[in-house]
Write a protein that holds these residues in place. Sequence first.
Motif, mmCIF file in Angstrom:
data_model
loop_
_atom_site.group_PDB
_atom_site.id
_atom_site.type_symbol
_atom_site.label_atom_id
_atom_site.label_comp_id
_atom_site.label_asym_id
_atom_site.label_seq_id
_atom_site.Cartn_x
_atom_site.Cartn_y
_atom_site.Cartn_z
ATOM 1 N N GLU A 101 0.759 -1.399 -0.171
ATOM 2 C CA GLU A 101 0.023 0.015 0.023
ATOM 3 C C GLU A 101 0.743 1.186 0.015
ATOM 4 O O GLU A 101 0.663 2.382 -0.571
ATOM 5 C CB GLU A 101 -1.071 0.108 1.182
ATOM 6 C CG GLU A 101 -1.958 -1.035 0.965
ATOM 7 C CD GLU A 101 -2.721 -1.217 2.374
ATOM 8 O OE1 GLU A 101 -2.494 -0.592 3.519
ATOM 9 O OE2 GLU A 101 -3.654 -2.096 2.591
ATOM 10 N N ARG A 103 4.010 1.567 -1.153
ATOM 11 C CA ARG A 103 4.543 1.597 -2.465
ATOM 12 C C ARG A 103 3.563 2.039 -3.454
ATOM 13 O O ARG A 103 3.817 2.995 -4.512
ATOM 14 C CB ARG A 103 4.984 0.256 -2.979
ATOM 15 C CG ARG A 103 6.443 -0.151 -2.279
ATOM 16 C CD ARG A 103 6.499 -1.570 -2.765
ATOM 17 N NE ARG A 103 7.903 -2.207 -2.192
ATOM 18 C CZ ARG A 103 8.354 -3.289 -2.414
ATOM 19 N NH1 ARG A 103 7.734 -4.072 -3.293
ATOM 20 N NH2 ARG A 103 9.600 -3.733 -1.761
ATOM 21 N N ALA A 104 2.523 1.701 -3.550
ATOM 22 C CA ALA A 104 1.281 2.068 -4.347
ATOM 23 C C ALA A 104 1.003 3.566 -4.063
ATOM 24 O O ALA A 104 0.873 4.451 -5.195
ATOM 25 C CB ALA A 104 -0.048 1.434 -3.996
ATOM 26 N N ARG A 105 0.859 4.043 -2.872
ATOM 27 C CA ARG A 105 0.661 5.462 -2.596
ATOM 28 C C ARG A 105 1.901 6.365 -3.267
ATOM 29 O O ARG A 105 1.932 7.418 -3.964
ATOM 30 C CB ARG A 105 0.734 5.858 -1.164
ATOM 31 C CG ARG A 105 -0.638 5.605 -0.384
ATOM 32 C CD ARG A 105 -0.724 6.396 0.750
ATOM 33 N NE ARG A 105 0.550 5.825 1.898
ATOM 34 C CZ ARG A 105 0.288 4.793 2.436
ATOM 35 N NH1 ARG A 105 -0.479 3.773 2.578
ATOM 36 N NH2 ARG A 105 1.338 4.442 3.211
ATOM 37 N N GLN A 106 3.169 5.956 -3.053
ATOM 38 C CA GLN A 106 4.451 6.534 -3.666
ATOM 39 C C GLN A 106 4.331 6.654 -5.064
ATOM 40 O O GLN A 106 4.681 7.578 -5.641
ATOM 41 C CB GLN A 106 5.846 5.907 -3.086
ATOM 42 C CG GLN A 106 5.864 6.072 -1.676
ATOM 43 C CD GLN A 106 7.075 5.129 -1.012
ATOM 44 O OE1 GLN A 106 7.338 4.140 -1.785
ATOM 45 N NE2 GLN A 106 7.618 5.585 -0.040
ATOM 46 N N LEU A 107 3.896 5.646 -5.725
ATOM 47 C CA LEU A 107 3.769 5.607 -7.521
ATOM 48 C C LEU A 107 2.579 6.549 -7.677
ATOM 49 O O LEU A 107 2.759 7.104 -8.680
ATOM 50 C CB LEU A 107 3.492 4.343 -7.689
ATOM 51 C CG LEU A 107 4.764 3.204 -7.700
ATOM 52 C CD1 LEU A 107 4.224 1.763 -8.031
ATOM 53 C CD2 LEU A 107 5.718 3.515 -8.468
ATOM 54 N N ARG A 108 1.559 6.633 -6.825
ATOM 55 C CA ARG A 108 0.496 7.549 -7.358
ATOM 56 C C ARG A 108 1.109 9.054 -7.408
ATOM 57 O O ARG A 108 0.528 9.919 -7.947
ATOM 58 C CB ARG A 108 -0.621 7.421 -6.639
ATOM 59 C CG ARG A 108 -1.617 6.295 -6.948
ATOM 60 C CD ARG A 108 -2.978 6.281 -6.212
ATOM 61 N NE ARG A 108 -2.805 5.799 -4.720
ATOM 62 C CZ ARG A 108 -2.787 4.529 -4.041
ATOM 63 N NH1 ARG A 108 -2.945 3.717 -4.773
ATOM 64 N NH2 ARG A 108 -2.437 4.664 -2.709
ATOM 65 N N GLN A 109 1.641 9.346 -6.115
ATOM 66 C CA GLN A 109 2.331 10.614 -5.877
ATOM 67 C C GLN A 109 3.265 10.829 -7.126
ATOM 68 O O GLN A 109 3.252 11.918 -7.792
ATOM 69 C CB GLN A 109 2.972 10.669 -4.611
ATOM 70 C CG GLN A 109 2.231 10.539 -3.513
ATOM 71 C CD GLN A 109 2.859 10.498 -2.083
ATOM 72 O OE1 GLN A 109 3.805 10.204 -2.030
ATOM 73 N NE2 GLN A 109 2.134 11.156 -0.926
ATOM 74 N N ALA A 111 3.299 9.528 -9.988
ATOM 75 C CA ALA A 111 2.658 9.845 -11.407
ATOM 76 C C ALA A 111 1.957 11.347 -11.262
ATOM 77 O O ALA A 111 1.845 11.719 -12.354
ATOM 78 C CB ALA A 111 1.449 8.869 -11.338
ATOM 79 N N GLU A 112 1.256 11.703 -10.150
ATOM 80 C CA GLU A 112 0.765 13.026 -9.941
ATOM 81 C C GLU A 112 1.818 14.156 -10.221
ATOM 82 O O GLU A 112 1.647 15.218 -11.126
ATOM 83 C CB GLU A 112 0.198 13.174 -8.727
ATOM 84 C CG GLU A 112 -0.821 12.319 -8.583
ATOM 85 C CD GLU A 112 -1.549 12.521 -6.997
ATOM 86 O OE1 GLU A 112 -0.981 13.600 -6.365
ATOM 87 O OE2 GLU A 112 -2.476 12.016 -6.935
ATOM 88 N N GLU A 113 2.990 13.760 -9.821
ATOM 89 C CA GLU A 113 4.101 14.906 -10.158
ATOM 90 C C GLU A 113 4.603 14.958 -11.742
ATOM 91 O O GLU A 113 4.812 15.984 -12.230
ATOM 92 C CB GLU A 113 5.317 14.400 -9.222
ATOM 93 C CG GLU A 113 5.094 15.011 -7.805
ATOM 94 C CD GLU A 113 6.277 14.279 -6.922
ATOM 95 O OE1 GLU A 113 7.430 14.162 -7.559
ATOM 96 O OE2 GLU A 113 5.828 14.119 -5.764
ATOM 97 N N GLU A 115 2.759 13.876 -14.083
ATOM 98 C CA GLU A 115 1.402 14.522 -14.792
ATOM 99 C C GLU A 115 1.710 16.162 -15.076
ATOM 100 O O GLU A 115 1.347 16.696 -15.747
ATOM 101 C CB GLU A 115 0.145 14.069 -14.271
ATOM 102 C CG GLU A 115 -0.821 13.707 -15.300
ATOM 103 C CD GLU A 115 -2.032 13.093 -14.727
ATOM 104 O OE1 GLU A 115 -2.915 13.879 -13.695
ATOM 105 O OE2 GLU A 115 -2.177 11.917 -14.695
#
Length: 122
Positions: A101, A103-109, A111-113, A115
């Motif tokens: 979980e 790692r998933a949060r870090q990847l989402r962050q 991806a947002e950066e 983007e």
Amino acid sequence: MHAGKMARFCEELGWTSDLAPCFAAFVKRLDAGAKPEVLELTEIHGVGVVRARALYEAGYQSVRAVSVAKPEDLSKLQLGRGRNAGMWASKIVRCAKELLEKRARQLRQLAEEVEKVAQPTT
């Protein structure tokens, strides 16, 4: 110790894209005291080299594999002491899920950066 100093040395010289990642990976491996194949498993809270090796040899070769394991199956691996084997197995599965979980949060962050940077400015 020396690998850590070399990693910092590379960063100081601005060689972060060249040698520093190599040393950083080696430092991580030395800190854990683990061979490369079990290194990822040592990232699970409560899993050191001995437990990581036992998990790996039992077929749980990734954090994901541990996260979907049944605690009763892991308790057969003698990861805990005596009566605590079930408790340790449940904790290891829970910690593996928490790590995924995170790692998933870090990847989402990330991806947002990416983007935000990739969006054209008007």
